[in-house]
Each structure stands twice: as structure tokens, then as C-alpha cells.
Design a protein around this motif. Structure first.
Motif, PDB file in Angstrom:
ATOM      1  N   LYS A 121       0.879  -1.172   0.000  1.00 20.86           N
ATOM      2  CA  LYS A 121       0.000   0.000   0.000  1.00 20.86           C
ATOM      3  C   LYS A 121       0.915   1.220   0.000  1.00 20.86           C
ATOM      4  N   SER A 140      -5.955   1.108  -2.967  1.00 18.99           N
ATOM      5  CA  SER A 140      -6.564  -0.197  -2.711  1.00 18.99           C
ATOM      6  C   SER A 140      -6.114  -1.242  -3.733  1.00 18.99           C
ATOM      7  N   GLU A 156      -5.087  -6.274  -5.979  1.00 19.17           N
ATOM      8  CA  GLU A 156      -5.428  -5.591  -4.743  1.00 19.17           C
ATOM      9  C   GLU A 156      -4.206  -5.526  -3.828  1.00 19.17           C
TER      10      GLU A 156
END
Length: 76
Positions: free
Chosen positions: A9, A15, A67
Motif C-alpha cells: 500500500k 486499494s 489488490e
């Protein structure tokens, strides 16, 4: 021991990200801190470093969106 290379991240609101380029070929020996791949997010493109030293086994495909936390490769 196998270390998973995860999609990090890179920003507060991130996301997912697109794997834009592998900088090291599958099966190559890598060292901790060596740039492994380029990750494109909605705001920037950034190189991501190897979390450990060993032989790289690529799992994820270039041009695909993953993701945060997805396993992109393994280092054995």
C-alpha cells in the motif's frame, strides 16, 4: 524458507495497483533491497524492492491489476 512478495500500500487511499514491469526475470537470484518490479497506482509509478534475498519465482502477470496485499511472487 519462502518469502512472499506482496503488493504494498503506497498511499493512504490506495486499494489496488497495476503491475507495469518486472525488472528481474523469473528464476533470477535477487538481493534484499534490489528493485523487483514497477507498480502503477492512480497517482504514480514506483519501483518496489525485494523484501529478502534468494531466487525469484514470479506469479503475477504484467499489465494486470491486483489488490493491496496480493501475492505477486515468491523468493526462495
Amino acid at each position: 524458507m519462502t518469502i512472499q512478495v506482496l503488493l504494498p500500500k503506497l498511499g493512504f487511499s490506495m486499494s489496488e495497483g497495476e503491475l507495469s514491469e518486472w525488472l528481474v526475470p523469473d528464476g533470477a537470484m535477487v538481493t534484499e533491497g534490489q528493485p523487483l518490479y514497477a507498480l502503477e497506482s492512480e497517482k504514480s509509478t514506483q519501483e518496489v524492492e525485494a523484501p529478502a534475498s534468494g531466487r525469484l519465482r514470479i506469479i503475477a502477470a504484467i499489465g494486470q491489476t491486483y489488490e493491496v496485499g496480493a501475492v505477486l511472487a515468491e523468493i526462495e
